[in-house]
Design a protein around this motif. Structure first.
Motif, PDB file in Angstrom:
ATOM      1  N   UNK A 139       0.830  -1.205   0.000  1.00 27.36           N
ATOM      2  CA  UNK A 139       0.000   0.000   0.000  1.00 27.36           C
ATOM      3  C   UNK A 139       0.864   1.255   0.000  1.00 27.36           C
ATOM      4  N   UNK A 140       0.358   2.265  -0.653  1.00 27.99           N
ATOM      5  CA  UNK A 140       1.068   3.540  -0.692  1.00 27.99           C
ATOM      6  C   UNK A 140       1.000   4.236   0.660  1.00 27.99           C
ATOM      7  N   UNK A 141       2.090   4.833   1.048  1.00 30.27           N
ATOM      8  CA  UNK A 141       2.127   5.558   2.319  1.00 30.27           C
ATOM      9  C   UNK A 141       1.306   6.838   2.228  1.00 30.27           C
ATOM     10  N   UNK A 142       0.817   7.266   3.377  1.00 35.41           N
ATOM     11  CA  UNK A 142      -0.004   8.477   3.411  1.00 35.41           C
ATOM     12  C   UNK A 142       0.873   9.697   3.165  1.00 35.41           C
ATOM     13  N   UNK A 143       0.368  10.585   2.366  1.00 32.14           N
ATOM     14  CA  UNK A 143       1.062  11.839   2.090  1.00 32.14           C
ATOM     15  C   UNK A 143       0.075  12.985   2.263  1.00 32.14           C
ATOM     16  N   UNK A 144       0.509  14.101   2.818  1.00 31.40           N
ATOM     17  CA  UNK A 144      -0.410  15.236   2.992  1.00 31.40           C
ATOM     18  C   UNK A 144      -0.845  15.785   1.640  1.00 31.40           C
ATOM     19  N   UNK A 145      -2.109  16.169   1.586  1.00 29.93           N
ATOM     20  CA  UNK A 145      -2.657  16.691   0.334  1.00 29.93           C
ATOM     21  C   UNK A 145      -2.379  18.175   0.158  1.00 29.93           C
ATOM     22  N   UNK A 146      -1.981  18.843   1.220  1.00 35.22           N
ATOM     23  CA  UNK A 146      -1.769  20.285   1.153  1.00 35.22           C
ATOM     24  C   UNK A 146      -2.957  21.075   1.649  1.00 35.22           C
ATOM     25  N   UNK A 147      -4.094  20.397   1.857  1.00 23.11           N
ATOM     26  CA  UNK A 147      -5.289  21.051   2.402  1.00 23.11           C
ATOM     27  C   UNK A 147      -5.457  20.558   3.839  1.00 23.11           C
ATOM     28  N   UNK A 153      -9.482  15.575   8.335  1.00 22.73           N
ATOM     29  CA  UNK A 153     -10.640  14.682   8.217  1.00 22.73           C
ATOM     30  C   UNK A 153     -10.201  13.255   7.883  1.00 22.73           C
ATOM     31  N   UNK A 154      -9.207  13.122   7.004  1.00 22.17           N
ATOM     32  CA  UNK A 154      -8.729  11.791   6.660  1.00 22.17           C
ATOM     33  C   UNK A 154      -8.099  11.093   7.856  1.00 22.17           C
ATOM     34  N   UNK A 155      -7.604  11.864   8.800  1.00 18.10           N
ATOM     35  CA  UNK A 155      -7.036  11.274  10.008  1.00 18.10           C
ATOM     36  C   UNK A 155      -8.118  10.914  11.025  1.00 18.10           C
ATOM     37  N   UNK A 156      -9.154  11.750  11.137  1.00 14.24           N
ATOM     38  CA  UNK A 156     -10.179  11.526  12.149  1.00 14.24           C
ATOM     39  C   UNK A 156     -11.295  10.594  11.691  1.00 14.24           C
ATOM     40  N   UNK A 157     -11.608  10.588  10.395  1.00 13.79           N
ATOM     41  CA  UNK A 157     -12.734   9.793   9.913  1.00 13.79           C
ATOM     42  C   UNK A 157     -12.584   8.308  10.227  1.00 13.79           C
ATOM     43  N   UNK A 158     -11.428   7.673  10.006  1.00 16.36           N
ATOM     44  CA  UNK A 158     -11.333   6.254  10.390  1.00 16.36           C
ATOM     45  C   UNK A 158     -11.579   6.021  11.873  1.00 16.36           C
ATOM     46  N   UNK A 159     -11.140   6.949  12.700  1.00 22.47           N
ATOM     47  CA  UNK A 159     -11.371   6.810  14.141  1.00 22.47           C
ATOM     48  C   UNK A 159     -12.856   6.880  14.461  1.00 22.47           C
ATOM     49  N   UNK A 160     -13.551   7.863  13.885  1.00 21.29           N
ATOM     50  CA  UNK A 160     -14.981   7.988  14.137  1.00 21.29           C
ATOM     51  C   UNK A 160     -15.765   6.818  13.543  1.00 21.29           C
ATOM     52  N   UNK A 161     -15.310   6.290  12.421  1.00 20.67           N
ATOM     53  CA  UNK A 161     -15.980   5.132  11.841  1.00 20.67           C
ATOM     54  C   UNK A 161     -15.834   3.904  12.735  1.00 20.67           C
ATOM     55  N   UNK A 162     -14.675   3.723  13.315  1.00 19.21           N
ATOM     56  CA  UNK A 162     -14.500   2.612  14.257  1.00 19.21           C
ATOM     57  C   UNK A 162     -15.370   2.796  15.487  1.00 19.21           C
ATOM     58  N   UNK A 163     -15.456   4.033  15.965  1.00 23.28           N
ATOM     59  CA  UNK A 163     -16.320   4.303  17.116  1.00 23.28           C
ATOM     60  C   UNK A 163     -17.779   4.060  16.777  1.00 23.28           C
ATOM     61  N   UNK A 164     -18.191   4.442  15.579  1.00 21.18           N
ATOM     62  CA  UNK A 164     -19.575   4.217  15.156  1.00 21.18           C
ATOM     63  C   UNK A 164     -19.882   2.722  15.079  1.00 21.18           C
ATOM     64  N   UNK A 165     -18.963   1.936  14.502  1.00 16.98           N
ATOM     65  CA  UNK A 165     -19.173   0.493  14.430  1.00 16.98           C
ATOM     66  C   UNK A 165     -19.251  -0.121  15.824  1.00 16.98           C
TER      67      UNK A 165
END
Length: 228
Positions: A139-147, A153-165
């Motif tokens: 898998x490709x490593x994460x790189x900042x998009x500049x925004x 959001x890309x950092x927090x969304x997986x955390x919130x999705x795990x919490x939701x599940x």
């Protein structure tokens, strides 16, 4: 003359640091038991990588040190203390040489302390492990998009999705427990209703028997009573 002495000192310092680094690596290899003292073996790729990184780091530090020392040239030093330079130029030159030597020694000691206290060898070893892990990861490593908003959001969304599940799973467990409790309550209510029905039936039967007894007792006349 001054530049040749500085170059000689720089070369001796580099040779000393390279020898120290090589000696430390040989000592660590012997302590780990990865090499046989009685046999001569070539250093592994990991040792070469660490040695090259240490050598590159030392080269960068020495180059930066030389650039820094160049800013403290004798001309600038003499222009700063021009009255003293005019009185005794030779004395001023000796003072400048001592100043350069002490400055170089102090900075070099700080660099050595930084390597020792920062455990640079260990950090370079960790860097080698990260590189090997990155090579084995398809898998490709994460790189900042500049925004920043998107990166956040890309950092927090997986955390919130795990919490939701997790919350959905806990909700299903609670709902199943509530359904089981509701069934138990309903069964208890039915049992109570059946008990009430049995009690009311028994009371009605008792009342009917009492009424029948009273009727029979009232139907008997006094003449039917037998004297004993």
């Amino acid at each position: 003359m001054e530049q040749s002495k500085a170059a000689t000192r720089k070369e001796s310092v580099n040779n000393k640091r390279v020898k120290d680094s090589t000696g430390n690596q040989t000592k660590e290899t012997k302590e780990d038991g990865s090499s046989n003292p009685g046999s001569v073996s070539k250093p592994s790729e990991e040792t070469d990588a660490r040695y090259n990184r240490l050598k590159l780091f030392d080269k960068v530090m020495q180059k930066s040190l030389e650039k820094f020392v160049d800013h403290a040239s004798f001309n600038r030093f003499a222009s700063t203390f021009r009255p003293l330079y005019k009185k005794n130029p030779q004395r001023m030159e000796n003072i400048h040489k001592q100043f350069i030597e002490e400055l170089r020694k102090t900075i070099q000691d700080d660099i050595n302390r930084l390597i020792e206290e920062g455990r640079l060898d260990f950090k370079l070893n960790e860097l080698d492990k990260l590189e090997r892990a990155a090579k084995n990861n398809p898998n490709n490593a994460w790189r900042p998009s500049g925004v920043p908003e998107q990166d956040f959001c890309s950092f927090l969304m997986p955390y919130y999705q795990r919490q939701e599940a997790y919350m959905k799973l806990e909700l299903k467990k609670i709902q199943a427990e509530n359904a089981a409790l509701a069934q138990k309550v309903q069964a208890g209510r039915e049992s109570i209703a059946q008990a009430e029905h049995r009690i009311s039936t028994a009371v009605e039967e008792w009342k009917a028997s009492v009424t029948e007894f009273e009727r029979l007792a009232s139907s008997l006349s006094p003449a039917d009573v037998i004297d004993v």
